[in-house]
Write an enzyme that holds these catalytic residues in place. Structure first.
Site, PDB file in Angstrom:
ATOM      1  N   GLU A 136       0.835  -1.209   0.000  1.00 13.91           N
ATOM      2  CA  GLU A 136       0.000   0.000   0.000  1.00 13.91           C
ATOM      3  C   GLU A 136       0.869   1.258   0.000  1.00 13.91           C
ATOM      4  O   GLU A 136       2.001   1.228   0.460  1.00 13.91           O
ATOM      5  CB  GLU A 136      -0.900   0.008   1.258  1.00 13.91           C
ATOM      6  CG  GLU A 136      -2.357  -0.287   0.970  1.00 13.91           C
ATOM      7  CD  GLU A 136      -3.115   0.808   0.211  1.00 13.91           C
ATOM      8  OE1 GLU A 136      -2.524   1.594  -0.548  1.00 13.91           O
ATOM      9  OE2 GLU A 136      -4.345   0.856   0.402  1.00 13.91           O
ATOM     10  N   ASP A 137       0.288   2.350  -0.484  1.00 15.62           N
ATOM     11  CA  ASP A 137       1.017   3.621  -0.452  1.00 15.62           C
ATOM     12  C   ASP A 137       0.904   4.300   0.916  1.00 15.62           C
ATOM     13  O   ASP A 137       1.881   4.807   1.444  1.00 15.62           O
ATOM     14  CB  ASP A 137       0.511   4.560  -1.567  1.00 15.62           C
ATOM     15  CG  ASP A 137      -1.006   4.714  -1.613  1.00 15.62           C
ATOM     16  OD1 ASP A 137      -1.725   4.077  -0.807  1.00 15.62           O
ATOM     17  OD2 ASP A 137      -1.492   5.475  -2.474  1.00 15.62           O
TER      18      ASP A 137
ATOM     19  N   ASP B 178      -4.411   5.601   6.200  1.00 17.65           N
ATOM     20  CA  ASP B 178      -5.012   6.817   6.735  1.00 17.65           C
ATOM     21  C   ASP B 178      -6.008   6.394   7.813  1.00 17.65           C
ATOM     22  O   ASP B 178      -5.629   6.120   8.941  1.00 17.65           O
ATOM     23  CB  ASP B 178      -5.658   7.553   5.549  1.00 17.65           C
ATOM     24  CG  ASP B 178      -6.155   8.934   5.880  1.00 17.65           C
ATOM     25  OD1 ASP B 178      -5.443   9.668   6.568  1.00 17.65           O
ATOM     26  OD2 ASP B 178      -7.266   9.281   5.431  1.00 17.65           O
TER      27      ASP B 178
ATOM     28  N   PHE C 280      -1.970  16.272   3.918  1.00 15.05           N
ATOM     29  CA  PHE C 280      -2.262  15.604   2.654  1.00 15.05           C
ATOM     30  C   PHE C 280      -1.008  15.620   1.779  1.00 15.05           C
ATOM     31  O   PHE C 280      -0.500  16.679   1.430  1.00 15.05           O
ATOM     32  CB  PHE C 280      -3.441  16.261   1.930  1.00 15.05           C
ATOM     33  CG  PHE C 280      -3.952  15.397   0.817  1.00 15.05           C
ATOM     34  CD1 PHE C 280      -4.848  14.369   1.071  1.00 15.05           C
ATOM     35  CD2 PHE C 280      -3.493  15.579  -0.480  1.00 15.05           C
ATOM     36  CE1 PHE C 280      -5.291  13.532   0.046  1.00 15.05           C
ATOM     37  CE2 PHE C 280      -3.927  14.750  -1.513  1.00 15.05           C
ATOM     38  CZ  PHE C 280      -4.826  13.727  -1.246  1.00 15.05           C
TER      39      PHE C 280
ATOM     40  N   ARG D  26       1.410  12.218  -9.274  1.00 18.67           N
ATOM     41  CA  ARG D  26       1.975  10.893  -9.020  1.00 18.67           C
ATOM     42  C   ARG D  26       3.418  10.793  -9.501  1.00 18.67           C
ATOM     43  O   ARG D  26       4.200  10.005  -8.983  1.00 18.67           O
ATOM     44  CB  ARG D  26       1.162   9.807  -9.741  1.00 18.67           C
ATOM     45  CG  ARG D  26      -0.270   9.641  -9.237  1.00 18.67           C
ATOM     46  CD  ARG D  26      -0.859   8.377  -9.841  1.00 18.67           C
ATOM     47  NE  ARG D  26      -2.311   8.309  -9.765  1.00 18.67           N
ATOM     48  CZ  ARG D  26      -2.992   7.852  -8.723  1.00 18.67           C
ATOM     49  NH1 ARG D  26      -2.346   7.451  -7.646  1.00 18.67           N
ATOM     50  NH2 ARG D  26      -4.314   7.807  -8.746  1.00 18.67           N
TER      51      ARG D  26
HETATM   52  P1  IMP Z   1      -7.890   4.625   4.362  1.00 18.36           P
HETATM   53  O1  IMP Z   1      -8.900   3.571   4.077  1.00 18.36           O
HETATM   54  O2  IMP Z   1      -8.507   5.844   4.971  1.00 18.36           O
HETATM   55  O3  IMP Z   1      -6.696   4.142   5.153  1.00 18.36           O
HETATM   56  O4  IMP Z   1      -7.470   5.126   2.945  1.00 18.36           O
HETATM   57  C1  IMP Z   1      -6.228   5.055   2.433  1.00 18.36           C
HETATM   58  C2  IMP Z   1      -6.290   5.590   1.009  1.00 18.36           C
HETATM   59  O5  IMP Z   1      -6.660   6.980   1.005  1.00 18.36           O
HETATM   60  C3  IMP Z   1      -4.917   5.522   0.398  1.00 18.36           C
HETATM   61  O6  IMP Z   1      -4.707   4.313  -0.292  1.00 18.36           O
HETATM   62  C4  IMP Z   1      -4.909   6.728  -0.506  1.00 18.36           C
HETATM   63  O7  IMP Z   1      -5.438   6.388  -1.768  1.00 18.36           O
HETATM   64  C5  IMP Z   1      -5.835   7.730   0.131  1.00 18.36           C
HETATM   65  N1  IMP Z   1      -5.085   8.751   0.906  1.00 18.36           N
HETATM   66  C6  IMP Z   1      -5.112   8.920   2.249  1.00 18.36           C
HETATM   67  N2  IMP Z   1      -4.324   9.932   2.627  1.00 18.36           N
HETATM   68  C7  IMP Z   1      -3.753  10.423   1.485  1.00 18.36           C
HETATM   69  C8  IMP Z   1      -2.806  11.492   1.228  1.00 18.36           C
HETATM   70  O8  IMP Z   1      -2.304  12.200   2.118  1.00 18.36           O
HETATM   71  N3  IMP Z   1      -2.481  11.687  -0.077  1.00 18.36           N
HETATM   72  C9  IMP Z   1      -2.981  10.932  -1.088  1.00 18.36           C
HETATM   73  N4  IMP Z   1      -3.864   9.916  -0.892  1.00 18.36           N
HETATM   74  C10 IMP Z   1      -4.251   9.668   0.395  1.00 18.36           C
HETATM   75 MG    MG Z   2      -4.479   4.213  -2.531  1.00 22.12          MG
END
Ligand code: IMP
Ligand code: MG
Length: 184
Positions: free
Chosen positions: A103-104, A107, A156, A169
């Protein structure tokens, strides 16, 4: 001329820091998966993890394979709802193999939590998660990755695969997006 870097408030992780992080994570994975008899599959979550995944897996010194999935979590506005929609699924079964989800960023933790449990129901021998970035202060569900790159504040970020509205990206580093970009 308007340049991408003009939209970056500050750089959170430069190219050197990213490469050092990939070195460290790959070393841990190499050490943790010494059994070459069982297949190791990297499940790369599109699209944000692609740049990270290519840097990570070229440091893996044992046989492994790679597969892709695309998931989106949807809810009101920028908050995730906890429902994930699989828009591109694996094209093979993962029974009895070792899976590492790449995963990147984590959050709220909802996407990765759901994805882990989905893949675990398919009979994998093990399912672990490797994330480049972690924003623990935003967590809504309990989710700790097995391999975590860089812990970041509640900002962000974009670059090195991460987007805002599909752009940025291709930045080679990770930077905090200037809020003026999304509040305009
Ligand atoms: P989660 O389900 O809230 O953990 O969502 C994670 C996803 O939200 C990541 O895979 C990203 O696609 C997106 N995301 C969350 N924070 C950021 C950020 O700071 N920049 C870009 N994408 C983000
Ligand atoms: Mg993502």
């Amino acid at each position: 001329m308007h340049q991408m870097k003009d939209d970056i408030k500050y750089v959170l992780a430069d190219e050197k820091k990213i490469q050092e992080t990939c070195d460290r994570l790959a070393q841990q994975i190499n050490k943790d998966y010494p059994d070459h008899n069982r297949e190791l599959v990297f499940v790369i979550v599109l699209k944000g993890s692609v740049l990270f995944a290519t840097d990570l897996i070229r440091r893996i010194d044992r046989p492994c394979t790679m597969e892709f999935m695309k998931v989106s979590s949807y809810g009101a506005g920028v908050e995730t709802s906890g429902f994930i929609q699989v828009s591109l699924d694996l094209k093979r079964d993962i029974k009895d193999v070792d899976v590492i989800i790449v995963e990147d960023i984590i959050d709220s933790g909802r996407t990765l939590q759901k994805l882990c449990s989905l893949l675990a129901t398919r009979g994998a021998h093990s399912v672990k998660c490797c994330t480049l970035l972690d924003k623990p202060s935003r967590r809504q569900v309990e989710m700790v990755a097995d391999y975590t790159g860089i812990t970041i504040p509640d900002e962000f970020v974009v670059g090195y695969g991460l987007d805002f509205a599909e752009y940025y990206r291709n930045l080679p580093y990770i930077g905090v997006l200037d809020p003026s970009v999304y509040s305009e």
